[in-house]
Design an enzyme around this catalytic site. Sequence first.
Site, mmCIF file in Angstrom:
data_model
loop_
_atom_site.group_PDB
_atom_site.id
_atom_site.type_symbol
_atom_site.label_atom_id
_atom_site.label_comp_id
_atom_site.label_asym_id
_atom_site.label_seq_id
_atom_site.Cartn_x
_atom_site.Cartn_y
_atom_site.Cartn_z
ATOM 1 N N LYS A 110 -8.036 44.602 31.273
ATOM 2 C CA LYS A 110 -7.066 45.630 31.661
ATOM 3 C C LYS A 110 -7.622 47.031 31.424
ATOM 4 O O LYS A 110 -7.485 47.923 32.271
ATOM 5 C CB LYS A 110 -5.779 45.450 30.859
ATOM 6 C CG LYS A 110 -4.780 46.602 30.984
ATOM 7 C CD LYS A 110 -3.616 46.452 30.045
ATOM 8 C CE LYS A 110 -3.949 46.808 28.630
ATOM 9 N NZ LYS A 110 -3.701 48.220 28.303
ATOM 10 N N CYS A 147 3.668 56.926 21.123
ATOM 11 C CA CYS A 147 3.119 55.573 21.104
ATOM 12 C C CYS A 147 3.414 54.961 19.743
ATOM 13 O O CYS A 147 3.258 55.606 18.710
ATOM 14 C CB CYS A 147 1.615 55.599 21.352
ATOM 15 S SG CYS A 147 0.884 53.965 21.466
ATOM 16 N N ARG A 196 -1.823 59.672 20.681
ATOM 17 C CA ARG A 196 -2.984 59.615 21.573
ATOM 18 C C ARG A 196 -3.077 60.977 22.261
ATOM 19 O O ARG A 196 -2.655 61.142 23.397
ATOM 20 C CB ARG A 196 -2.826 58.492 22.593
ATOM 21 C CG ARG A 196 -2.586 57.134 21.942
ATOM 22 C CD ARG A 196 -2.820 56.007 22.897
ATOM 23 N NE ARG A 196 -2.466 54.732 22.304
ATOM 24 C CZ ARG A 196 -2.806 53.548 22.803
ATOM 25 N NH1 ARG A 196 -3.504 53.489 23.906
ATOM 26 N NH2 ARG A 196 -2.447 52.436 22.216
ATOM 27 N N ASP A 251 -8.258 47.034 18.369
ATOM 28 C CA ASP A 251 -7.393 46.138 19.130
ATOM 29 C C ASP A 251 -7.458 44.692 18.653
ATOM 30 O O ASP A 251 -6.717 43.846 19.154
ATOM 31 C CB ASP A 251 -7.750 46.197 20.625
ATOM 32 C CG ASP A 251 -7.157 47.413 21.312
ATOM 33 O OD1 ASP A 251 -6.366 48.134 20.674
ATOM 34 O OD2 ASP A 251 -7.485 47.648 22.490
ATOM 35 N N ARG A 292 2.167 43.471 28.915
ATOM 36 C CA ARG A 292 1.409 44.647 29.330
ATOM 37 C C ARG A 292 -0.080 44.356 29.428
ATOM 38 O O ARG A 292 -0.779 44.970 30.239
ATOM 39 C CB ARG A 292 1.613 45.800 28.338
ATOM 40 C CG ARG A 292 2.948 46.511 28.423
ATOM 41 C CD ARG A 292 2.952 47.731 27.511
ATOM 42 N NE ARG A 292 1.733 48.495 27.683
ATOM 43 C CZ ARG A 292 0.939 48.885 26.677
ATOM 44 N NH1 ARG A 292 1.225 48.572 25.435
ATOM 45 N NH2 ARG A 292 -0.145 49.584 26.923
#
Length: 483
Positions: free
Chosen positions: A71, A169, A174, A357, A449
């Site tokens: 993604k 967020c 960010r 992540d 997402r």
Amino acid sequence: MKIVPKSATVPVRTEIMTPDRVDELKNPVVRGRAIRINFNHTHISPERLMDKFVIRGGNPLVGSIRVSGAKNAALPAMAAALLTDEPVILENIPDVRDIQTERNLLVSMGAEVELGYGRAAHRTTISCEHLVNPEAAYELVKTMRASTLVLGPLLARMGRARVSQPGGCAIGARPIDLHIKGLERLGASIRQEHGYIEASADRLRGGHIIFDKITVTGTEDLMMAATLAQGETIMENCAREPEVVDLAALLTKMGAKITGAGTHTIQIQGVDKLHGARHRIIPDRIEAGTFVIAAVLTGGDLSLTNCDPSHLGALIQKLQECGVNIRASTDSMRVTNGHRLVAADIVTEEYPGFPTDMQAQYMALATQAEGTAIITENIFENRFMHAQELVRMGANIRVEGRRAIVRGRTPLSSAAVQCSDLRASASLVIAALVADGETILDRVYHIDRGYERIEEKLKGVGAQIRRIGEILPKRAAAPSVVA
């Protein structure tokens, strides 16, 4: 099947594009039918917001999973299509909600987006020949933090751009200031008002950009802008992620002159025009890492295909330190775990360090390892929200600022837990796979997402997982009493 803007002159019919309808349109009966999107209805339906996962733990994951396209590589590649008036064909595009949002965003600007189907279901063709609206409206991008990726391409191609500022967020700020400073170094005039960034330039000029801190989207955004700038641009302190390298490879196919991608310094020689190209998106290293940890914790024997183990060096090294057996080839991995896990500390860093992540998923693993693991989060300031949900399942975790201290090995038991962001959702899915009983995960739209049909992939290798809507029917309204 082609999605076209409202201003197109081809025959169209109006449809409300709900997530369920998008899934249906992925396999149309008639090829080439044009669809007009009603952008007042592109939000997630209330029914989809209520989706939950029910997971019964205890089954080892055995079999093979094909890893989807990344993604975080597909989003900038789609934005790069704005730089040319010729078609850009992208393959290995994942079917996740952020990608659907960006398709709708491009169409709102005047692009035509054609979706593949059947064997080409993960192919998208984008034609930006007739861009009419260089704006990324808040209503379209409020759920996608990568919306700033269209700022540089729009400014370079059209000389102006109006992009909604990224919203708050859950995992931390960010900031977009690095994008703005870089574009100003390239000669853009920028103002911010009413929640939007408005940028203009007759033509961008090459310049020397030194990022104050490493930024992936900032590197990508400014690299795209510089491809059409006049003269040479040198960017220093750049992100080195595989997704940045993949974007540079696409831009080079389109005629850009870029050297140094994957290093701290990138040089771009601007050209007058870019052309169309065909490009295959790299595999999703985070999805692959998530399945690796799930296999490890369940004591499974899992093979991953269509992946690139070279993108997972820091994770593989750390898992081997924990006692995990991983055999990797050029485009596949096999994970087996017949040993007790040993705790190991991690510190999240920019690539090629341990990826932020994967921090949440690693925390789930640490709950089942012998000893104490200290997890230090250096990228985002609020990325431990999953810790409390893991504690509800029986984990022993203490958070101290940017550090989480995890004491294992503690048995996990089922509970009702709530997903707070994309990767936190993945960590809770992993924990539920080894918990005793049936765990209910709420707000799983977060995981949609970035993970393509994760419940189907896990079910295919032995997991007991099911997606459901509301568990209980809505209570009927009480009858009114007439006096």
